[in-house]
Design a protein around this motif. Structure first.
Motif, PDB file in Angstrom:
ATOM      1  N   ALA A 518       0.757  -1.133  -0.093  1.00  0.00           N
ATOM      2  CA  ALA A 518       0.021   0.008  -0.090  1.00  0.00           C
ATOM      3  C   ALA A 518       0.726   1.167  -0.023  1.00  0.00           C
ATOM      4  CB  ALA A 518      -1.177   0.163   1.378  1.00  0.00           C
ATOM      5  N   GLU A 519       0.231   2.513  -0.530  1.00  0.00           N
ATOM      6  CA  GLU A 519       0.951   3.670  -0.564  1.00  0.00           C
ATOM      7  C   GLU A 519      -0.060   4.570   0.425  1.00  0.00           C
ATOM      8  OE1 GLU A 519       1.457   5.356  -4.397  1.00  0.00           O
ATOM      9  OE2 GLU A 519       3.256   4.229  -4.872  1.00  0.00           O
ATOM     10  N   VAL A 520       0.656   5.132   1.260  1.00  0.00           N
ATOM     11  CA  VAL A 520      -0.289   6.276   1.904  1.00  0.00           C
ATOM     12  C   VAL A 520       0.242   7.529   1.636  1.00  0.00           C
ATOM     13  CG1 VAL A 520      -0.614   7.193   4.249  1.00  0.00           C
ATOM     14  CG2 VAL A 520      -0.218   4.609   3.874  1.00  0.00           C
ATOM     15  N   ASN A 521      -0.623   8.355   1.086  1.00  0.00           N
ATOM     16  CA  ASN A 521      -0.450   9.770   0.765  1.00  0.00           C
ATOM     17  C   ASN A 521       0.731   9.771  -0.245  1.00  0.00           C
ATOM     18  OD1 ASN A 521      -2.326  10.804   2.845  1.00  0.00           O
ATOM     19  ND2 ASN A 521      -0.782  10.803   4.093  1.00  0.00           N
ATOM     20  N   GLY A 522       0.803   8.862  -1.176  1.00  0.00           N
ATOM     21  CA  GLY A 522       1.610   8.660  -2.235  1.00  0.00           C
ATOM     22  C   GLY A 522       3.049   8.189  -1.897  1.00  0.00           C
ATOM     23  N   HIS A 523       3.208   7.844  -0.872  1.00  0.00           N
ATOM     24  CA  HIS A 523       4.281   7.229  -0.178  1.00  0.00           C
ATOM     25  C   HIS A 523       4.412   5.598   0.126  1.00  0.00           C
ATOM     26  CE1 HIS A 523       6.431  10.796  -0.550  1.00  0.00           C
ATOM     27  NE2 HIS A 523       5.404  11.291   0.249  1.00  0.00           N
ATOM     28  N   ARG A 524       5.006   4.710  -0.100  1.00  0.00           N
ATOM     29  CA  ARG A 524       4.827   3.358   0.114  1.00  0.00           C
ATOM     30  C   ARG A 524       5.350   3.149   1.674  1.00  0.00           C
ATOM     31  NH1 ARG A 524       6.962  -1.659  -3.475  1.00  0.00           N
ATOM     32  NH2 ARG A 524       5.288  -0.517  -4.968  1.00  0.00           N
ATOM     33  N   GLU A 525       4.360   2.489   2.443  1.00  0.00           N
ATOM     34  CA  GLU A 525       4.565   2.311   3.918  1.00  0.00           C
ATOM     35  C   GLU A 525       4.639   0.829   4.248  1.00  0.00           C
ATOM     36  OE1 GLU A 525       5.319   4.575   5.729  1.00  0.00           O
ATOM     37  OE2 GLU A 525       4.686   6.474   4.862  1.00  0.00           O
ATOM     38  N   ASN A 526       5.266   0.537   5.370  1.00  0.00           N
ATOM     39  CA  ASN A 526       5.158  -0.794   5.797  1.00  0.00           C
ATOM     40  C   ASN A 526       3.753  -1.254   6.747  1.00  0.00           C
ATOM     41  OD1 ASN A 526       5.529  -0.172   8.531  1.00  0.00           O
ATOM     42  ND2 ASN A 526       7.787  -0.072   8.067  1.00  0.00           N
ATOM     43  N   GLU A 527       3.884  -2.604   7.140  1.00  0.00           N
ATOM     44  CA  GLU A 527       2.528  -2.979   7.636  1.00  0.00           C
ATOM     45  C   GLU A 527       2.517  -2.278   9.149  1.00  0.00           C
ATOM     46  OE1 GLU A 527       2.595  -7.068   8.868  1.00  0.00           O
ATOM     47  OE2 GLU A 527       4.697  -6.915   8.586  1.00  0.00           O
ATOM     48  N   PHE A 528       3.690  -1.999   9.617  1.00  0.00           N
ATOM     49  CA  PHE A 528       3.649  -1.278  11.043  1.00  0.00           C
ATOM     50  C   PHE A 528       3.062   0.282  10.889  1.00  0.00           C
ATOM     51  CE2 PHE A 528       6.597  -4.775  11.140  1.00  0.00           C
ATOM     52  CZ  PHE A 528       5.873  -5.633  11.777  1.00  0.00           C
ATOM     53  N   TYR A 529       2.928   0.960   9.773  1.00  0.00           N
ATOM     54  CA  TYR A 529       2.745   2.244   9.857  1.00  0.00           C
ATOM     55  C   TYR A 529       1.407   2.388  10.550  1.00  0.00           C
ATOM     56  CZ  TYR A 529       0.739   6.803   7.867  1.00  0.00           C
ATOM     57  OH  TYR A 529       0.378   8.223   7.746  1.00  0.00           O
ATOM     58  N   ARG A 530       1.301   3.545  11.490  1.00  0.00           N
ATOM     59  CA  ARG A 530       0.131   3.911  12.240  1.00  0.00           C
ATOM     60  C   ARG A 530      -0.674   5.033  11.340  1.00  0.00           C
ATOM     61  NH1 ARG A 530      -0.132   5.247  18.317  1.00  0.00           N
ATOM     62  NH2 ARG A 530       0.432   3.175  18.382  1.00  0.00           N
ATOM     63  N   ILE A 531      -1.962   4.497  10.806  1.00  0.00           N
ATOM     64  CA  ILE A 531      -2.814   5.216  10.104  1.00  0.00           C
ATOM     65  C   ILE A 531      -3.117   6.595  10.606  1.00  0.00           C
ATOM     66  CG2 ILE A 531      -4.831   5.472   8.587  1.00  0.00           C
ATOM     67  CD1 ILE A 531      -4.692   2.553   8.394  1.00  0.00           C
ATOM     68  N   GLY A 532      -3.158   7.853  10.089  1.00  0.00           N
ATOM     69  CA  GLY A 532      -3.337   9.059  10.578  1.00  0.00           C
ATOM     70  C   GLY A 532      -4.719   9.659  10.332  1.00  0.00           C
ATOM     71  N   ASP A 535      -5.928  10.276   6.125  1.00  0.00           N
ATOM     72  CA  ASP A 535      -4.834   9.487   5.028  1.00  0.00           C
ATOM     73  C   ASP A 535      -5.426   9.072   3.897  1.00  0.00           C
ATOM     74  OD1 ASP A 535      -2.422   9.993   6.642  1.00  0.00           O
ATOM     75  OD2 ASP A 535      -2.283   8.125   7.425  1.00  0.00           O
ATOM     76  N   ASP A 536      -4.661   9.117   3.120  1.00  0.00           N
ATOM     77  CA  ASP A 536      -5.340   8.690   1.700  1.00  0.00           C
ATOM     78  C   ASP A 536      -4.426   7.381   1.301  1.00  0.00           C
ATOM     79  OD1 ASP A 536      -6.325   8.290  -0.872  1.00  0.00           O
ATOM     80  OD2 ASP A 536      -4.802   9.557  -1.978  1.00  0.00           O
ATOM     81  N   ILE A 537      -4.911   6.214   1.519  1.00  0.00           N
ATOM     82  CA  ILE A 537      -4.512   4.764   1.442  1.00  0.00           C
ATOM     83  C   ILE A 537      -4.782   4.209  -0.094  1.00  0.00           C
ATOM     84  CG2 ILE A 537      -4.280   2.627   2.223  1.00  0.00           C
ATOM     85  CD1 ILE A 537      -4.969   3.997   4.899  1.00  0.00           C
ATOM     86  N   ARG A 538      -3.665   3.721  -0.808  1.00  0.00           N
ATOM     87  CA  ARG A 538      -4.184   3.127  -2.048  1.00  0.00           C
ATOM     88  C   ARG A 538      -3.418   1.487  -1.927  1.00  0.00           C
ATOM     89  NH1 ARG A 538      -7.214   5.834  -5.337  1.00  0.00           N
ATOM     90  NH2 ARG A 538      -5.912   5.476  -7.226  1.00  0.00           N
ATOM     91  N   ILE A 539      -4.489   0.934  -1.947  1.00  0.00           N
ATOM     92  CA  ILE A 539      -3.795  -0.807  -2.008  1.00  0.00           C
ATOM     93  C   ILE A 539      -3.755  -1.150  -3.424  1.00  0.00           C
ATOM     94  CG2 ILE A 539      -4.540  -3.269  -1.306  1.00  0.00           C
ATOM     95  CD1 ILE A 539      -4.512  -1.029   0.846  1.00  0.00           C
TER      96      ILE A 539
END
Length: 746
Positions: A518-532, A535-539
């Motif tokens: 997944a990307e969050v706000n245009g940046h790829r994040e790992n599974e431990f990222y805490r959603i803010g 946030d715009d998440i793309r799977i």
């Protein structure tokens, strides 16, 4: 009240707390007659009261104690409760109409009539509050009169005992400022008494002075005391209006104080003696003996009597529709001064014989069981105060709420909620509060995770555990520890259900599991990222052939095929696709290194699957559908939670928000297995069984609630969870409080 003799009715202690004196009367009602057992009076030693309002609470309380002790000595018993009447300079009245319908015809009881009048008082108070927003003064209802009763739309003299489906009342309620009522209560409490009933002085006086058989006539009752003149109007069998002016006997006494140069008490004696003596002897403040003729006294008082009667006449006409009444009864000591009744008749424009002082002649239903009983016009109001106890119960109670004293109008059904409302205790501190919800989008679709539920308010009444519905009584101590707010919602990226399942593809005949990213706000994040928040998440739901080779750490060969079709290294591979290439003929190193990165292309993302199928969702659709047909609007979730709009009866859904919690529940089984859950539905506990978890809509399997079109006609369904609108798929917890009912849309 204390003191019940054999063959006697309940003893009633009435106290007329007047501007000049305090008069106490004790008696009982038996066989339609009121029996007076004892009466005592004492004048104030100082000007502790002015214009019907207490100025020195301690002094008035002391005088009340003396009257009480004298009566207790006469009766040989203790008096603990008392009925009182209020006067005051600022009297307001509200006339209102209220009705109540039963499910079917039933016999009307005394309790039904009392409840109807209580509804009328509450409605009158609400109307009064709405129409008096321009004042900071706090008012309380000090009395009411039922003007007319109605049964099934027809006027009726007495509802009790009749069978009816609908009852109604025209009611006039009277209001006085808080400081007037508070002063009376505190003075009485200083004397060791509890108020059993509070009424208005003209309401009390009319109980004796104008019997019901005379109320068909258009008459006025004027109770002229020392500080106020209280007025009531009768017509067509009922009391139609009340009024009060702050001018009475003391204004006459003040004139004699100045002219004769005497103390107020001496001037009061001069005023009284002019009715029976031609010459009055007195001593002035210099200690010199003086005399004055009664005719001279009356000449001095004449201008003030003119002013008093003019004010009373004007008020009578105003209360009576700008016209005079047919007759006037005058009670109270202030109206006994010579010339008062004649001048009032002159101001009203009626013959003088129709304005008369009423005393012993109106006490035909009063039996005095004591020697040398006083039966003049000054005793009308004290006896009327006693009789008001039998006609209406109008009282305030005092409770302590979190250390502060609060006064409540006692309608017989007071609860902790009423005290909290009176103290303006914040509503959100009574019920558990959820922490801040987390809002974000997944592939363009809004999601929400609710915060943790806080702790409910802890309520204790007199030290015992209680709830919002616990009834309270005079003197109760209420302690409310505010509810708490739960922890804000927290969710890690890896907890999204979309990332929980791997992408299954077949590579050269073997099944391969590819993790979704997944990307969050245009940046790829790992599974431990805490959603803010927001946030715009793309799977990503696909891989390119090139990426699959890189993930497997194998060289990409020639003759690439996807689903048996010739493909390129950048061809996208989705769930269950088959991929193959010639493992023996790898492509030259770097021949596909500069191909476009699939992560930046829109077709790397696939629309999410739709959740919420099965019997539970069908049940939610049925309830939502019924609500939509009755309301014609969306059943919207609180703070932007899931909303479902039904279209006709098709059961289609337009889900604006989708709860991550619900999605997770639909795809997993609780490790604890099935267990029972108890909740409170419409004030009764129900226990649900057979599931590992429960949602709001499950409740309908355990209650008898008609969702048919016949039940919904003209009504809308209300569904509340812990005091707020509920969602059909919202998870339930042990002890949740639920309300489900139909509400009229008219």
């Amino acid at each position: 009240m204390e003191g019940v003799k054999e063959k006697q009715g309940q003893l009633v202690f009435g106290l007329d707390i007047g501007t000049r004196s305090i008069v106490g009367t004790v008696g009982y009602l038996n066989g339609g007659k009121f029996h007076v057992l004892a009466q005592r009076s004492k004048e104030h030693e100082t000007r502790a009261m002015l214009d019907g309002q207490i100025h020195d609470i301690g002094k008035v309380g002391e005088t009340i104690s003396q009257v009480k002790e004298q009566l207790e000595a006469d009766l040989g018993r203790e008096l603990t409760e008392v009925c009182i009447a209020a006067a005051g300079r600022v009297l307001r009245t509200v006339t209102t109409y209220v009705e109540h319908s039963f499910e079917s015809d039933r016999e009307i009881t005394q309790e039904d009539v009392y409840s109807l009048c209580t509804m009328g008082v509450e409605k009158a108070y609400e109307e009064f509050q709405n129409s008096n927003t321009d004042t900071d003064m706090k008012f309380y209802c000090v009395g009411y009169t039922a003007m007319r009763y109605y049964m099934n739309g027809y006027q009726m003299g007495n509802l009790e005992g009749h069978k009816a489906k609908n009852i109604a009342v025209d009611l006039i309620a009277t209001f006085l400022p808080d400081d007037v009522v508070d002063g009376l209560y505190k003075a009485v409490e200083l004397a060791g008494l509890h108020v059993a009933n509070l009424t208005l002085e003209p309401i009390a006086a009319i109980q004796v002075a104008i019997p019901e058989k005379f109320r068909m006539l258009n008459m006025a009752l004027v109770d002229v005391g020392a500080g106020t003149s209280d007025i009531s109007i009768t017509k067509e069998g009922t009391i139609t209006a009340y009024g009060m002016i702050p001018v009475a006997g003391d204004s006459l006494t003040d004139i004699l104080v100045q002219h004769c140069l005497v103390e107020f008490e001496v001037a009061e004696q001069i005023k009284r003696k002019c009715r029976t003596q031609e010459t009055i002897e007195y001593e002035d403040i210099m200690g010199l003996p003086q005399t004055i003729k009664a005719s001279e006294v009356l000449e001095l008082l004449d201008p003030e009597i003119e002013r008093m009667t003019q004010l009373v006449s004007d008020t009578i006409k105003e209360l009576n529709g700008d016209k005079p009444v047919s007759a006037v009864f005058v009670v109270g000591g202030g109206g006994m001064v010579p010339g008062y009744t004649e001048k009032l008749a002159e101001k009203l424009g009626i013959v003088k014989e129709r304005v008369a002082i009423r005393g012993q002649e109106v006490m035909q239903t009063i039996t005095f069981e004591l020697e040398n009983a006083r039966k003049d016009a000054m005793m009308v109001t004290p006896i009327g105060i006693c009789l008001s106890y039998y006609v209406q119960s109008n009282n305030f109670i005092f409770v302590e709420f979190n250390g502060e004293r609060v006064k409540l109008y006692d309608n017989g059904k007071l609860s902790v909620t009423d005290a909290a409302m009176q103290m303006q205790f914040p509503n959100d501190q009574l019920f558990p509060r959820k922490g801040e919800a987390l809002l974000f989008t997944v592939n363009g679709k809004t999601r929400m995770v609710r915060g943790e539920q806080g702790e409910a308010a802890v309520i204790r009444v007199n030290g015992d555990e209680a709830d919002m519905y616990t009834q309270v009584h005079n003197g109760d101590r209420i302690v409310v520890t505010p509810s708490t707010e739960g922890e804000p919602a927290v969710l890690e990226l890896g907890k999204l259900s979309e990332l929980g399942d791997a992408l299954q593809v077949y590579v050269n005949g073997k099944q391969i599991s590819l993790p979704k990213t997944a990307e969050v706000n245009g940046h790829r994040e790992n599974e431990f990222y805490r959603i803010g928040q927001n946030d715009d998440i793309r799977i990503r739901n696909s891989y390119t052939v090139k990426e699959i080779a890189e993930f497997l750490d194998v060289p990409l060969g020639a003759d690439i095929r996807v689903n048996d079709t010739a493909a390129q290294p950048d061809t996208r591979v989705y769930e269950h696709f088959t991929v193959s290439w010639d493992m023996k003929n790898p492509l030259p190193e770097g021949s596909y290194a500069d191909l476009p990165d699939a992560d930046t292309e829109e077709d790397a993302y696939r629309e999410e699957p739709v959740y919420g199928e099965g019997p539970v969702m069908q049940k939610a659709e049925a309830v939502a559908g019924e609500a939509a047909m009755t309301q014609g609007t969306e059943t919207a979730a609180e703070n932007g939670t899931a909303s479902v709009t039904t279209q006709g009866t098709s059961g289609k859904q337009d889900e604006k928000y989708e709860s991550v919690e619900q999605t997770a529940q639909s795809q997993s089984v609780s490790p604890q297995g099935p267990h029972p859950l108890t909740v409170i539905v419409n004030h009764s506990p129900i226990t649900m069984q057979g599931k590992a978890s429960y949602v709001f809509v499950d409740v309908f399997d355990y209650i008898d609630f008609d969702l048919g079109s016949s039940a919904s006609a003209g009504r809308s369904i209300v569904t509340n969870l812990n005091g707020r609108p509920a969602q059909f798929m919202e998870p339930l917890k042990e002890g949740d409080v639920i309300e489900i009912y139909w509400k009229s849309m008219h």
